[in-house]
Enzyme design. Structure first.
Site, PDB file in Angstrom:
ATOM      1  N   THR A   1       0.809  -1.213   0.000  1.00  0.00           N
ATOM      2  CA  THR A   1       0.000   0.000   0.000  1.00  0.00           C
ATOM      3  C   THR A   1       0.847   1.271   0.000  1.00  0.00           C
ATOM      4  OG1 THR A   1      -1.847  -1.130   1.046  1.00  0.00           O
ATOM      5  CG2 THR A   1      -1.726   1.242   1.392  1.00  0.00           C
TER       6      THR A   1
ATOM      7  N   HIS B   1      -1.104  14.963   6.472  1.00  0.00           N
ATOM      8  CA  HIS B   1      -2.376  15.571   6.875  1.00  0.00           C
ATOM      9  C   HIS B   1      -2.185  16.432   8.117  1.00  0.00           C
ATOM     10  CE1 HIS B   1      -4.866  13.521   3.940  1.00  0.00           C
ATOM     11  NE2 HIS B   1      -4.100  12.454   4.122  1.00  0.00           N
TER      12      HIS B   1
ATOM     13  N   VAL C   1       4.458 -14.278   5.899  1.00  0.00           N
ATOM     14  CA  VAL C   1       4.215 -15.143   7.067  1.00  0.00           C
ATOM     15  C   VAL C   1       3.158 -16.162   6.693  1.00  0.00           C
ATOM     16  CG1 VAL C   1       3.319 -15.170   9.415  1.00  0.00           C
ATOM     17  CG2 VAL C   1       4.963 -13.420   8.723  1.00  0.00           C
TER      18      VAL C   1
ATOM     19  N   ARG D   1      -6.140   0.839  -0.040  1.00  0.00           N
ATOM     20  CA  ARG D   1      -6.032   1.246   1.354  1.00  0.00           C
ATOM     21  C   ARG D   1      -6.459   0.056   2.214  1.00  0.00           C
ATOM     22  NH1 ARG D   1      -9.188   4.750  -1.593  1.00  0.00           N
ATOM     23  NH2 ARG D   1      -8.705   6.968  -1.660  1.00  0.00           N
TER      24      ARG D   1
ATOM     25  N   ILE E   1      -4.817   0.552   8.981  1.00  0.00           N
ATOM     26  CA  ILE E   1      -4.188   1.872   8.866  1.00  0.00           C
ATOM     27  C   ILE E   1      -4.495   2.445   7.488  1.00  0.00           C
ATOM     28  CG2 ILE E   1      -2.079   3.207   9.154  1.00  0.00           C
ATOM     29  CD1 ILE E   1      -2.791   1.619  11.670  1.00  0.00           C
TER      30      ILE E   1
ATOM     31  N   SER F   1      -5.934   6.271   5.606  1.00  0.00           N
ATOM     32  CA  SER F   1      -5.607   7.681   5.828  1.00  0.00           C
ATOM     33  C   SER F   1      -6.092   8.111   7.214  1.00  0.00           C
ATOM     34  CB  SER F   1      -6.301   8.520   4.757  1.00  0.00           C
ATOM     35  OG  SER F   1      -6.038   9.880   4.970  1.00  0.00           O
TER      36      SER F   1
ATOM     37  N   CYS G   1      15.517  11.560 -18.779  1.00  0.00           N
ATOM     38  CA  CYS G   1      14.432  12.494 -18.420  1.00  0.00           C
ATOM     39  C   CYS G   1      14.658  13.099 -17.041  1.00  0.00           C
ATOM     40  CB  CYS G   1      13.088  11.789 -18.451  1.00  0.00           C
ATOM     41  SG  CYS G   1      12.666  11.039 -20.025  1.00  0.00           S
TER      42      CYS G   1
ATOM     43  N   CYS H   1       9.420   9.765 -20.426  1.00  0.00           N
ATOM     44  CA  CYS H   1       9.506   8.595 -21.325  1.00  0.00           C
ATOM     45  C   CYS H   1       9.223   7.306 -20.577  1.00  0.00           C
ATOM     46  CB  CYS H   1      10.832   8.553 -22.088  1.00  0.00           C
ATOM     47  SG  CYS H   1      12.132   7.527 -21.393  1.00  0.00           S
TER      48      CYS H   1
ATOM     49  N   CYS I   1      15.823   4.181 -20.219  1.00  0.00           N
ATOM     50  CA  CYS I   1      16.736   3.702 -19.178  1.00  0.00           C
ATOM     51  C   CYS I   1      16.494   2.265 -18.744  1.00  0.00           C
ATOM     52  CB  CYS I   1      16.703   4.634 -17.960  1.00  0.00           C
ATOM     53  SG  CYS I   1      15.140   4.620 -17.071  1.00  0.00           S
TER      54      CYS I   1
END
Lengths: 499, 426
Positions: free
Chosen positions: A44, A53, A176, A315, A340, A342, A407, A440, A445
């Site tokens: 996440t 925040h 796990v 989330r 957990i 936001s 880039c 790009c 790369c």
């Protein structure tokens, strides 16, 4: 099987697990950090918006409110110690009607109760003076100067790196698979490659936290993933806003934002869609349309034609309204840091402190170490140096003169440094160095990064992956498919010959 | 500045591909003293060394060469006329005062003070991000040119079953190349109702190998978590949106994108060179000078060409003019010139050059252009001051094939300030 002995095993190296690992590395403890993916932050955390925040969104008295405000205040020191770019660019929540203005006032009041410093109610002219790019229909705004932006994966990588430098053992590709119990206590966690004996287990497993809880017989909560799509714009659009622009929130989310990221791009999103599938990382046509409609309603110059990348994240929302940070009632020694969503990134350092307090309460003996080093050395960023500094870097290490990503002007030395700091995949190099993040999108790369990864990891190029597991990029050596086809012909003709 | 090397050069060419090599050779031949080619890769040739197919040089040499063979001829010629290559050298900055800042592992930070500069950075491919195709982000999605590099230079193959989105030339070439490498190429998908690449490539790369081409279709969704598992394909409606009821699934583990090339002009834009929104490249005069005096441009950095031979022609023009400008500057002479405008008329998406030097002239003016849409039985027309200077009949025009038309400069009045190029119904 490998057997490791530890005091604490942390399950999950997202931003929460990483923050807990670093916090525990201040103490004289043996800590093992386990991550199911090839690298930290690959769940996440890597898709987080990166918004710091202020803390006016959450209900007073909730963990979300108190840990967000506390975490926000901790960030200046963390960013400095870990050399992670942080910008206090402020948050502006905008209202488009008198009804929405009332919602702003409620949030202003809520923020004051939560202890958010510096909140201001702005009228139309004040809001536009602060952000000239706002839509003309904006009638008022709530301004939070402590709001900021940080790069979520840079932060997570830095937390892990610092934890490891202070003695934490970090194991990747280690999901796990079971938790061993004795007399109602956790005694070990098992992965496909290792058994980690530990009397304390921190469940920071994000989207899989309910699975991990269930392994210890704890069914007290359920993770309910909520998908968010984000769209990243080309840097050439410039600073169309300085603050992070929020709408008034919906019942399920803080809404679709316009975010000037820590890296200097504008990002718009996220959507909020409940999903049952923990691997549902696809973007959608409807999400794209929703994001731009909402973003353009606040900042009209945001345009779909400037999109250079899009992605989705999940989330780890849960069956509970608040963060789940508590000792398990079913298994002693198991401590949850789950659900957990936001403002989890902002709260992460405060969550880590709280987990440490819970561990103490649960009887873990903890002695502060004298030799804890809070500083994680900054990776050299060639593109950000002055010309004179660039000349010095190349003189000291010629591979700073070899530009790999055109880039973003990322040099070979930076790629090699990222690998030495833990990058194992093309995405890991990209997230650490920005090679492949420009307009790009890695077209130039990627083959070069693959070659450097193969060389540094001592593997052949076809074994290099995008993000671990089965994500090899070019899986076949030249001629392999032709030889395979030829051997099928040989086999077939042998069958014919045998008649 | 501390630690940097500061050097005077008569002409600095940025980019060692076909355009840059031609420009450097022409500059030396025109008498420029020190001519350097600044190249970011470890070798010259640009994209040509990975283009191991043939089809290069038919116009310039009158014979069919592979990309590496074509490059080799110019690399050898550049060496023989005394062009200095600067390899593994990345330009960070070009300034309007004609300074070039670059870095290399062996030389460190380099500052070139130049009599003239030729921009020859070529183009890059449009990436997936710009298309916003819905779905996941697995391994196995490449631009066609990146896949070409992986196969032809790095020696690795990107999958077993491939789909190509877009019928640009690089995608068509790669459909054939992958087939020869044992990959099953399931389809080439093109959103437009006509192919993007050259007609000869449709025949030689797809039809000859039985690879289906779906016109008016697109990839509507990408599937797979770690590695690509397949793509959804659907026909598109008039607004180019996929018609979801007609969607079907093609299992594949590689998706190649050949959806357009973009002139690479970050350096030009930072330097202040005026770009043409229609081409994405600098506005140039007939001698390939940009809006900044002394800064020239040629090849795919100006506009995307179909054939390398035309890129070479561009480069020769730019290099010669750059050498002349450099010697003029060194002699302290600066001629001021009045520029006229070349306009894209009916069914012309763009025309290059966009500017011309006004006044009496005896040379030939050549215009390169692309139509907006395919059309049959048309005339290419060049007109100025209400007079048609040249008409040329064409049976067929397509956006995928660049057109050229030349005009005798003597036909142009000294006072003319506008030339219009159009494609009109016959």
């Amino acid at each position: 099987m490998h057997i490791l002995r530890a005091d604490v095993a942390i399950v999950g190296a997202g931003v929460v697990g990483a923050a807990v690992a670093r916090e525990l590395s201040r103490y004289d403890l043996k800590t093992v950090l386990l991550e199911r993916e090839a690298e930290a932050a690959f769940g996440t955390s890597k898709a987080n918006s990166g918004v710091l925040h202020a803390g006016f969104h959450s209900t007073p008295g909730s963990l979300k409110a108190s840990l967000c405000v506390r975490g926000n205040a901790m960030f200046d020191e963390i960013a400095e110690e870990l050399c992670v770019p942080l910008r206090r660019n402020g948050i502006l929540m905008v209202a488009r009607s008198q009804e929405e203005t009332l919602v702003l006032r409620e949030h202003f009041e809520q923020g004051r109760q939560n202890g958010v410093p510096g909140l201001l109610m702005l009228d139309r002219d004040e809001a536009r003076a602060l952000e000239p790019g706002l839509a003309p229909g904006i009638v008022a705004a709530l301004y939070a100067p402590t709001g900021g932006v940080v790069c979520p994966y840079q932060l997570t990588f830095a937390l892990v790196e610092n934890a490891v430098a202070n003695g934490v053992r970090f194991l990747t590709e280690s999901p796990v698979t079971s938790i061993h119990m004795r007399n109602g206590r956790v005694v070990a966690v098992e992965t496909p490659g290792a058994l980690i004996e530990a009397g304390y287990v921190i469940n920071a497993a994000g989207l899989y936290a309910d699975d991990v809880a269930r392994m210890a017989g704890d069914e007290s909560f359920e993770i309910r993933p909520r998908k968010g799509e984000e769209y990243l714009l080309d840097r050439r659009v410039g600073d169309i806003v300085r603050s992070t622009i929020f709408p008034v929130p919906t019942p399920v989310s803080k809404g679709i934002l316009v975010i000037p990221t820590a890296d200097g791009n504008i990002m718009v999103g996220p959507t909020a869609e409940d999903t049952r599938d923990r691997t549902d990382l696809g973007t959608t046509r409807s999400g794209f349309a929703a994001v731009f409609a909402a973003a353009q309603g606040m900042v009209p110059s945001v345009a779909p034609r400037d999109v250079i990348a899009s992605f989705a994240g999940l989330r780890a929302a849960s069956s509970e309204d608040d963060f789940i940070i508590r000792p398990s009632s079913a298994a002693r020694g198991l401590i949850h840091a789950a659900g957990i969503e936001s403002p989890g990134l902002t709260a992460a350092p405060a969550i880590a402190e709280m987990v440490v307090e819970i561990l103490k309460g649960e009887g873990l003996e903890m002695q502060r170490r004298q030799d804890f080093n809070p500083v994680r050395p900054a990776p050299a960023r060639f593109a950000h140096k002055s010309r004179a500094e660039q000349a010095r870097l190349i003189a000291a290490d010629p591979s700073f003169g070899r530009v790999v990503c055109r880039c973003e002007t990322v040099t070979e030395a930076e790629v090699v440094d990222a690998i030495r700091r833990g990058a194992r995949t093309v995405d890991g190099v990209k997230l650490r160095t920005r090679a492949g993040m420009g307009r790009c999108q890695g077209g130039f790369c990627m083959p070069r990064v693959m070659r450097i990864l193969a060389r540094e990891l001592g593997i052949s190029v076809e074994l290099v992956t995008k993000r671990g597991r089965n994500s090899r990029i070019a899986p076949y050596p030249a001629k392999a498919l032709l030889l395979e086809a030829a051997s099928e012909v040989v086999a077939a003709s042998e069958v014919v010959a045998r008649g | 500045m501390e630690g940097e090397r500061r050097t005077w050069v008569d002409v600095a060419v940025i980019g060692g591909g076909p355009a840059g090599l031609a420009a450097a050779i022409a500059a030396r031949r025109r008498g420029a003293g020190r001519v350097v080619v600044v190249e970011r890769d470890v070798r010259l040739g640009g994209i040509l060394p990975q283009c191991i197919h043939t089809g290069f040089g038919l116009k310039w040499f009158g014979e069919e060469l592979s990309g590496p063979e074509y490059a080799k001829r110019f690399i050898e010629e550049a060496a023989s006329v005394g062009v200095e290559p600067m390899l593994e050298t990345m330009v960070l900055e070009v300034s309007p005062e004609l300074k070039v800042v670059a870095v290399s592992p062996s030389e460190g930070l380099i500052v070139l003070e130049c009599g003239a500069i030729v921009l020859a950075m070529g183009c890059r491919e449009r990436a997936r991000g710009a298309l916003a195709i819905p779905g996941t982000r697995p391994a196995g999605i490449f631009t066609a040119g990146t896949a070409q590099r992986l196969v032809n230079i790095e020696g690795v193959v990107p999958g077993r079953r491939a789909v190509v989105l877009g019928s640009g030339d690089v995608g068509l070439i790669m459909a054939r190349r992958l087939t020869l490498e044992g990959v099953k190429v399931e389809a080439v998908i093109e959103i437009m109702s006509y192919p993007g690449g050259l007609a000869r490539n449709i025949q030689q790369c797809l039809r000859d190998f039985g690879i289906p081409l779906y016109l008016g279709h697109t990839v509507s969704r990408i599937h797979g978590l770690d590695r690509l598992e397949g793509v959804s394909v659907a026909p598109v409606d008039d607004a180019q949106m996929p018609i979801s009821e007609k969607e079907w699934f093609i299992p594949c583990d590689a998706l190649l994108l050949s959806v357009g090339l973009i002139p690479e002009n970050e350096l030009s834009a930072d330097c202040g060179v005026v770009l043409d929104p229609a081409t994405g490249g600098p506005m140039v005069t007939e001698d390939m000078e940009t809006s900044i005096s002394g800064v020239f441009a040629c090849g795919n950095v100006v506009h995307v060409h179909d054939l390398v031979d035309h890129v070479t022609e561009d480069g020769m023009v730019a290099g010669k003019a750059a050498a002349a400008r450099a010697s003029e500057r060194m002699a302290g002479r600066q001629t001021s010139r009045l520029l006229g405008e070349v306009r894209a008329g009916t069914n012309v998406r763009y025309v290059v050059p966009q500017r011309f030097v006004q006044g009496a002239r005896a040379d030939r003016l050549t215009f390169s252009l692309r139509p907006r849409y395919p059309e049959e039985n048309v005339v290419l027309k060049v007109s100025a001051g209400g007079r048609v200077l040249r008409r040329q009949k064409k049976e067929k025009v397509r956006p995928g094939e660049m057109l050229q038309i030349g005009v005798d400069g003597r036909l142009l009045g000294a006072e003319e300030d506008t030339i219009t190029v159009s494609i009109e119904r016959d």
